[in-house]
Write a protein that holds these residues in place. Structure first.
Motif, mmCIF file in Angstrom:
data_model
loop_
_atom_site.group_PDB
_atom_site.id
_atom_site.type_symbol
_atom_site.label_atom_id
_atom_site.label_comp_id
_atom_site.label_asym_id
_atom_site.label_seq_id
_atom_site.Cartn_x
_atom_site.Cartn_y
_atom_site.Cartn_z
ATOM 1 N N LEU A 36 0.788 -1.174 -0.016
ATOM 2 C CA LEU A 36 0.032 -0.044 -0.009
ATOM 3 C C LEU A 36 0.678 1.342 -0.003
ATOM 4 C CD1 LEU A 36 -2.865 -1.097 2.606
ATOM 5 C CD2 LEU A 36 -3.013 -0.975 0.259
ATOM 6 N N GLU A 37 0.482 2.227 -0.857
ATOM 7 C CA GLU A 37 1.266 3.618 -0.873
ATOM 8 C C GLU A 37 1.012 4.178 0.445
ATOM 9 O OE1 GLU A 37 2.203 7.407 -3.680
ATOM 10 O OE2 GLU A 37 0.563 5.931 -4.319
ATOM 11 N N TYR A 38 2.066 4.868 1.146
ATOM 12 C CA TYR A 38 1.939 5.634 2.131
ATOM 13 C C TYR A 38 2.893 6.572 2.340
ATOM 14 C CZ TYR A 38 5.771 2.838 4.445
ATOM 15 O OH TYR A 38 6.837 2.192 4.670
ATOM 16 N N LYS A 39 2.739 7.578 3.081
ATOM 17 C CA LYS A 39 3.696 8.742 3.301
ATOM 18 C C LYS A 39 3.991 8.572 5.020
ATOM 19 C CE LYS A 39 1.154 13.018 3.170
ATOM 20 N NZ LYS A 39 0.886 14.239 2.414
ATOM 21 N N THR A 40 5.121 8.759 5.601
ATOM 22 C CA THR A 40 5.352 8.990 6.872
ATOM 23 C C THR A 40 5.345 10.434 7.274
ATOM 24 O OG1 THR A 40 6.783 7.075 6.901
ATOM 25 C CG2 THR A 40 6.944 8.319 8.664
ATOM 26 N N VAL A 41 4.535 10.812 8.471
ATOM 27 C CA VAL A 41 4.559 11.997 8.960
ATOM 28 C C VAL A 41 5.264 11.766 10.277
ATOM 29 C CG1 VAL A 41 3.360 14.068 9.860
ATOM 30 C CG2 VAL A 41 2.520 12.954 7.742
ATOM 31 N N TRP A 42 6.557 12.435 10.763
ATOM 32 C CA TRP A 42 7.288 12.057 11.895
ATOM 33 C C TRP A 42 6.426 13.230 12.892
ATOM 34 C CZ3 TRP A 42 9.803 7.793 11.788
ATOM 35 C CH2 TRP A 42 10.508 7.373 10.713
ATOM 36 N N VAL A 43 6.275 12.709 14.112
ATOM 37 C CA VAL A 43 5.826 13.475 15.214
ATOM 38 C C VAL A 43 6.455 13.220 16.273
ATOM 39 C CG1 VAL A 43 3.755 13.807 16.281
ATOM 40 C CG2 VAL A 43 3.507 12.905 14.179
ATOM 41 N N GLU A 44 6.973 14.462 17.137
ATOM 42 C CA GLU A 44 7.811 14.136 18.170
ATOM 43 C C GLU A 44 6.852 13.929 19.369
ATOM 44 O OE1 GLU A 44 10.870 14.254 18.341
ATOM 45 O OE2 GLU A 44 11.546 15.377 16.567
ATOM 46 N N TYR A 45 7.227 13.197 20.560
ATOM 47 C CA TYR A 45 6.243 12.769 21.546
ATOM 48 C C TYR A 45 5.622 13.992 22.060
ATOM 49 C CZ TYR A 45 7.698 8.042 22.512
ATOM 50 O OH TYR A 45 7.824 6.780 22.673
ATOM 51 N N PRO A 46 5.996 15.325 22.380
ATOM 52 C CA PRO A 46 5.113 16.407 23.035
ATOM 53 C C PRO A 46 3.978 16.711 21.984
ATOM 54 C CG PRO A 46 7.520 16.872 23.093
ATOM 55 C CD PRO A 46 7.659 15.789 22.253
ATOM 56 N N ASP A 47 4.140 16.286 20.775
ATOM 57 C CA ASP A 47 2.995 16.673 19.828
ATOM 58 C C ASP A 47 1.962 15.735 19.593
ATOM 59 O OD1 ASP A 47 4.556 19.205 19.650
ATOM 60 O OD2 ASP A 47 5.830 18.294 17.804
ATOM 61 N N ILE A 48 2.154 14.570 20.197
ATOM 62 C CA ILE A 48 1.368 13.464 19.685
ATOM 63 C C ILE A 48 -0.208 13.586 20.198
ATOM 64 C CG2 ILE A 48 0.836 11.063 20.198
ATOM 65 C CD1 ILE A 48 3.775 10.249 20.124
ATOM 66 N N ALA A 49 -0.278 13.794 21.228
ATOM 67 C CA ALA A 49 -1.644 14.236 21.913
ATOM 68 C C ALA A 49 -2.431 15.080 21.151
ATOM 69 C CB ALA A 49 -1.595 14.521 23.363
ATOM 70 N N ASP A 50 -1.862 16.326 20.720
ATOM 71 C CA ASP A 50 -2.549 17.532 20.113
ATOM 72 C C ASP A 50 -2.651 16.983 18.727
ATOM 73 O OD1 ASP A 50 -2.423 19.001 22.058
ATOM 74 O OD2 ASP A 50 -0.597 20.394 21.618
ATOM 75 N N ARG A 146 11.143 12.718 31.388
ATOM 76 C CA ARG A 146 10.297 13.101 32.295
ATOM 77 C C ARG A 146 8.993 12.269 32.766
ATOM 78 N NH1 ARG A 146 5.741 16.070 32.059
ATOM 79 N NH2 ARG A 146 6.090 16.673 29.837
ATOM 80 N N THR A 147 8.488 11.824 31.676
ATOM 81 C CA THR A 147 7.074 11.125 31.776
ATOM 82 C C THR A 147 7.540 9.685 32.279
ATOM 83 O OG1 THR A 147 7.317 10.455 29.399
ATOM 84 C CG2 THR A 147 5.758 12.334 30.120
ATOM 85 N N ARG A 148 8.590 9.062 31.771
ATOM 86 C CA ARG A 148 8.770 7.690 32.174
ATOM 87 C C ARG A 148 9.406 7.664 33.504
ATOM 88 N NH1 ARG A 148 6.332 8.460 27.852
ATOM 89 N NH2 ARG A 148 5.824 6.571 26.438
ATOM 90 N N GLU A 149 10.214 8.663 34.008
ATOM 91 C CA GLU A 149 10.656 8.610 35.151
ATOM 92 C C GLU A 149 9.662 8.766 36.422
ATOM 93 O OE1 GLU A 149 15.283 10.073 34.661
ATOM 94 O OE2 GLU A 149 14.036 11.568 35.549
ATOM 95 N N GLU A 150 8.455 9.601 36.005
ATOM 96 C CA GLU A 150 7.338 9.718 36.631
ATOM 97 C C GLU A 150 6.659 8.320 36.981
ATOM 98 O OE1 GLU A 150 5.041 12.818 34.867
ATOM 99 O OE2 GLU A 150 6.355 14.280 35.717
ATOM 100 N N SER A 151 6.413 7.663 35.728
ATOM 101 C CA SER A 151 5.921 6.461 35.861
ATOM 102 C C SER A 151 6.664 5.413 36.769
ATOM 103 C CB SER A 151 5.601 6.009 34.323
ATOM 104 O OG SER A 151 5.090 4.927 34.106
ATOM 105 N N PHE A 152 7.927 5.304 36.350
ATOM 106 C CA PHE A 152 8.593 4.228 36.971
ATOM 107 C C PHE A 152 9.174 4.796 38.450
ATOM 108 C CE2 PHE A 152 9.170 3.157 32.487
ATOM 109 C CZ PHE A 152 8.633 1.844 32.582
ATOM 110 N N GLY A 153 8.938 5.911 38.638
ATOM 111 C CA GLY A 153 9.600 6.365 40.054
ATOM 112 C C GLY A 153 10.862 6.176 40.310
ATOM 113 N N LYS A 154 11.372 6.474 39.314
ATOM 114 C CA LYS A 154 13.092 6.390 39.345
ATOM 115 C C LYS A 154 13.674 6.839 38.043
ATOM 116 C CE LYS A 154 13.552 2.009 39.330
ATOM 117 N NZ LYS A 154 14.092 0.555 39.591
ATOM 118 N N LYS A 155 15.187 7.154 38.369
ATOM 119 C CA LYS A 155 15.866 7.819 37.090
ATOM 120 C C LYS A 155 15.875 6.562 35.962
ATOM 121 C CE LYS A 155 16.331 12.117 38.672
ATOM 122 N NZ LYS A 155 15.911 13.307 38.174
#
Length: 252
Positions: A36-50, A146-155
């Protein structure tokens, strides 16, 4: 019906070829395997939700506190106006919408496809999280750490096992894939000689390791020997469906 290519949203990295995420690799494989023909649009993590909210992509899950969690892959198909998230649902959509292509979830196999590799790679978390942070581009890296350290509770820097703990955890990870190998016996793929969704899941996992650890790392070289080199053979057999290496434009 539009003749425009499917828009495939993925997360960029600094690793060769840019693509690294195991879940988005499933859909990258699927699109290429189906031709299937497709094109990739790259999205940085902070922009995914928006992005997801803007185009109408559903959250991948709802957190325990009731808030939506948005992640990739997401596709947008101009031919049908469909916007869809979550790799299994996307694959089912592609099978149903493009029936002349290779079926990745044959009728009656959905449970098999979604459960074949469940929970066998839990031990990889403490290795892969710090490694992923090292290959992300600056905007994504800060968010990810930042988000993973918050989730796992460690550096993240403190997560990677060392010494005896490493020996135990690494053997646990190898054993997880060993259980999958034992289910498959001598077959190349989960369904024998036919590629299906479950194979793309494990191949996506190994792309994750390869890109995050680096092809010259001792960890990656060791993984290629597991179960008599079974997973190295799987990745090699699916190489023709990886598509061309891509690079993401530098965001401002």
């Amino acid at each position: 019906m539009s003749n425009e290519p499917i828009i495939f949203y993925d997360i960029p990295s600094t690793a060769p070829g840019c693509a690294w995420s195991p879940n988005t690799w499933i859909i990258r494989y699927a699109l290429n395997l189906k031709g299937l023909e497709y094109k990739t649009v790259w999205v940085e993590y902070p922009d995914i939700a928006d992005l997801c909210k803007r185009i109408g992509a559903a959250p991948s899950m709802i957190r325990k506190n009731g808030s939506p969690y948005y992640t990739l892959p997401v596709i947008e198909d101009p031919a049908t106006g469909t916007v869809l998230s979550e790799s299994l649902l996307i694959t089912e959509y592609l099978d149903a919408t493009y029936p002349g292509t290779h079926a990745l979830i044959p009728p009656g196999t959905r449970t098999l496809q979604r459960s074949s590799y469940d929970h066998v790679t839990t031990a990889s978390t403490e290795y892969i999280m710090p490694a992923v942070a090292d290959i992300l581009r600056p905007r994504s890296k800060g968010y990810f750490v930042r988000t993973r350290e918050e989730s796992f509770g460690k550096k993240l820097a403190d997560m990677t096992p060392t010494g005896e703990a490493h020996e135990i955890a690494w053997k646990e990870l190898e054993a997880g894939f060993g259980r999958v190998s034992s289910w498959m016996k001598d077959d190349m793929f989960v369904m024998g000689d036919v590629v299906s969704y479950a194979d793309l899941v494990v191949a996506g996992e190994f792309q994750w390791f390869k890109k995050s650890f680096g092809e010259e790392s001792d960890k990656w070289k060791d993984m290629l020997t597991w179960q008599g080199g079974r997973w190295a053979k799987l990745v090699n057999n699916l190489q023709k469906y990886e598509g061309p290496a891509e690079e993401a434009p530098i965001s401002e």
